[in-house]
Design a protein around this motif. Structure first.
Motif, PDB file in Angstrom:
ATOM      1  N   UNK A  67      36.549  46.613  59.743  1.00 15.96           N
ATOM      2  CA  UNK A  67      35.622  47.758  58.731  1.00 15.96           C
ATOM      3  C   UNK A  67      34.464  47.224  58.882  1.00 15.96           C
ATOM      4  N   UNK A  68      33.377  47.988  59.246  1.00 14.87           N
ATOM      5  CA  UNK A  68      31.985  47.802  59.188  1.00 14.87           C
ATOM      6  C   UNK A  68      31.532  48.758  58.090  1.00 14.87           C
ATOM      7  N   UNK A  69      30.712  47.953  57.223  1.00  7.84           N
ATOM      8  CA  UNK A  69      30.078  48.826  56.120  1.00  7.84           C
ATOM      9  C   UNK A  69      28.459  48.862  56.092  1.00  7.84           C
ATOM     10  N   UNK A  70      27.908  50.002  55.920  1.00 10.02           N
ATOM     11  CA  UNK A  70      26.314  50.004  55.659  1.00 10.02           C
ATOM     12  C   UNK A  70      26.237  49.837  54.257  1.00 10.02           C
ATOM     13  N   UNK A  71      24.929  48.702  54.249  1.00 12.49           N
ATOM     14  CA  UNK A  71      24.679  48.122  53.057  1.00 12.49           C
ATOM     15  C   UNK A  71      24.468  48.938  52.033  1.00 12.49           C
ATOM     16  N   UNK A  72      23.726  50.165  52.025  1.00 12.44           N
ATOM     17  CA  UNK A  72      23.457  51.005  51.329  1.00 12.44           C
ATOM     18  C   UNK A  72      24.824  51.961  50.456  1.00 12.44           C
ATOM     19  N   UNK A  73      25.732  51.435  50.935  1.00 12.20           N
ATOM     20  CA  UNK A  73      26.965  52.070  50.465  1.00 12.20           C
ATOM     21  C   UNK A  73      27.906  51.130  49.645  1.00 12.20           C
ATOM     22  N   UNK A  74      27.313  49.600  49.690  1.00 14.56           N
ATOM     23  CA  UNK A  74      28.039  48.619  48.760  1.00 14.56           C
ATOM     24  C   UNK A  74      27.727  48.863  47.360  1.00 14.56           C
ATOM     25  N   UNK A  75      28.276  48.954  46.330  1.00 16.33           N
ATOM     26  CA  UNK A  75      27.998  48.883  45.075  1.00 16.33           C
ATOM     27  C   UNK A  75      28.417  47.307  44.604  1.00 16.33           C
ATOM     28  N   UNK A  76      29.584  46.867  44.934  1.00 20.85           N
ATOM     29  CA  UNK A  76      29.835  45.377  44.589  1.00 20.85           C
ATOM     30  C   UNK A  76      30.421  44.480  45.455  1.00 20.85           C
ATOM     31  N   UNK A  77      30.258  43.715  45.577  1.00 21.28           N
ATOM     32  CA  UNK A  77      30.968  42.650  46.784  1.00 21.28           C
ATOM     33  C   UNK A  77      31.395  41.264  45.808  1.00 21.28           C
ATOM     34  N   UNK A  78      32.702  41.181  46.072  1.00 19.34           N
ATOM     35  CA  UNK A  78      33.211  39.922  45.066  1.00 19.34           C
ATOM     36  C   UNK A  78      34.283  38.831  45.819  1.00 19.34           C
ATOM     37  N   UNK A  79      34.247  37.793  45.505  1.00 20.70           N
ATOM     38  CA  UNK A  79      35.356  37.107  46.039  1.00 20.70           C
ATOM     39  C   UNK A  79      36.722  37.120  45.442  1.00 20.70           C
ATOM     40  N   UNK A  80      37.665  37.192  45.981  1.00 20.85           N
ATOM     41  CA  UNK A  80      39.227  37.225  45.334  1.00 20.85           C
ATOM     42  C   UNK A  80      39.780  35.698  45.463  1.00 20.85           C
ATOM     43  N   UNK A  81      40.152  35.426  44.035  1.00 24.92           N
ATOM     44  CA  UNK A  81      40.713  34.276  43.804  1.00 24.92           C
ATOM     45  C   UNK A  81      42.131  34.276  44.265  1.00 24.92           C
ATOM     46  N   UNK A  82      42.443  33.555  45.384  1.00 26.44           N
ATOM     47  CA  UNK A  82      43.898  33.911  46.153  1.00 26.44           C
ATOM     48  C   UNK A  82      44.996  33.328  45.095  1.00 26.44           C
ATOM     49  N   UNK A  83      44.747  32.479  44.345  1.00 27.43           N
ATOM     50  CA  UNK A  83      45.786  31.942  43.387  1.00 27.43           C
ATOM     51  C   UNK A  83      46.146  32.768  42.295  1.00 27.43           C
ATOM     52  N   UNK A  84      44.935  33.853  41.766  1.00 25.40           N
ATOM     53  CA  UNK A  84      45.489  34.798  40.807  1.00 25.40           C
ATOM     54  C   UNK A  84      45.516  35.995  41.382  1.00 25.40           C
ATOM     55  N   UNK A  85      45.524  36.275  42.605  1.00 24.14           N
ATOM     56  CA  UNK A  85      45.823  37.602  43.263  1.00 24.14           C
ATOM     57  C   UNK A  85      47.197  38.199  42.898  1.00 24.14           C
ATOM     58  N   UNK A  86      48.198  37.342  43.153  1.00 26.04           N
ATOM     59  CA  UNK A  86      49.358  37.965  42.862  1.00 26.04           C
ATOM     60  C   UNK A  86      49.906  37.898  41.425  1.00 26.04           C
ATOM     61  N   UNK A  87      48.763  37.418  40.482  1.00 23.01           N
ATOM     62  CA  UNK A  87      49.216  37.436  39.008  1.00 23.01           C
ATOM     63  C   UNK A  87      48.630  38.950  38.567  1.00 23.01           C
ATOM     64  N   UNK A  88      49.012  40.060  38.887  1.00 25.23           N
ATOM     65  CA  UNK A  88      48.346  41.406  38.440  1.00 25.23           C
ATOM     66  C   UNK A  88      49.556  42.167  37.624  1.00 25.23           C
ATOM     67  N   UNK A  89      49.441  43.001  37.014  1.00 26.23           N
ATOM     68  CA  UNK A  89      50.188  43.773  36.262  1.00 26.23           C
ATOM     69  C   UNK A  89      50.659  44.848  36.775  1.00 26.23           C
ATOM     70  N   UNK A  90      49.648  45.330  37.853  1.00 18.20           N
ATOM     71  CA  UNK A  90      50.003  46.582  38.601  1.00 18.20           C
ATOM     72  C   UNK A  90      51.107  46.437  39.278  1.00 18.20           C
ATOM     73  N   UNK A  91      51.801  47.479  39.727  1.00 17.68           N
ATOM     74  CA  UNK A  91      52.816  47.706  40.733  1.00 17.68           C
ATOM     75  C   UNK A  91      52.420  48.312  42.313  1.00 17.68           C
ATOM     76  N   UNK A  92      52.910  47.516  43.241  1.00 13.78           N
ATOM     77  CA  UNK A  92      52.657  47.813  44.584  1.00 13.78           C
ATOM     78  C   UNK A  92      53.669  48.963  45.113  1.00 13.78           C
ATOM     79  N   UNK A  93      53.173  50.305  45.559  1.00 15.13           N
ATOM     80  CA  UNK A  93      53.880  51.110  45.901  1.00 15.13           C
ATOM     81  C   UNK A  93      53.804  51.462  47.415  1.00 15.13           C
ATOM     82  N   UNK A  94      54.522  52.418  47.785  1.00 12.49           N
ATOM     83  CA  UNK A  94      54.188  52.569  49.323  1.00 12.49           C
ATOM     84  C   UNK A  94      52.871  53.622  49.512  1.00 12.49           C
ATOM     85  N   UNK A  95      52.598  53.753  50.948  1.00 12.78           N
ATOM     86  CA  UNK A  95      51.274  54.246  51.073  1.00 12.78           C
ATOM     87  C   UNK A  95      51.485  55.774  51.015  1.00 12.78           C
TER      88      UNK A  95
END
Length: 136
Positions: A67-95
């Protein structure tokens, strides 16, 4: 001035940055992928990108690839902590399920907006539609 060619720096950086990043776009979309390139204008290249859609306490990921993103469209860019990524209260569902939930949520918001506009109209007030306003 670098003592070695820029291509070497880019090549080394490519292999030193395996972190996953989250990008929030101006249109409200959320992308998650491996940051492969960034420049002084915040133009980004993401690898193994997914578009994450949140509705309530559910989320779904749509694979998007590179995915190529033009800079003017970026509001926020942040690194994801892979150790905490799975500790989410959200439920993953199908597309399919998340797209249907998103459609229902958008329809509900549209109906609420229509009621608000009608209530204001009944009181002699009006709000200009967003599509008639200049973006800038």
């Amino acid at each position: 001035r670098l003592p070695f060619p820029r291509s070497i720096v880019a090549h080394l950086w490519y292999f030193e940055v395996p972190e996953k990043h989250l990008v929030l776009l101006r249109d409200g979309r959320t992308l998650i992928g491996f940051l492969r390139s960034i420049d002084q204008f915040a133009n980004l290249v993401l690898h193994q990108t997914v578009e994450r859609i949140h509705v309530g306490k559910k989320y779904g990921d749509i694979p998007r690839g590179i995915f190529v993103v033009r800079g003017e469209n970026v509001v926020l860019l942040g690194e994801i902590d892979l150790e905490k990524e799975s500790d989410t209260p959200l439920q993953q569902v199908s597309i399919e399920e998340i797209l249907e939930e998103q459609r229902v949520e958008q329809q509900t918001k549209l109906e609420a907006e229509k009621l608000k506009v009608q209530a204001l109209k009944d009181r002699g007030l009006s709000i200009p539609r967003a599509d008639t306003l200049d973006e800038y």
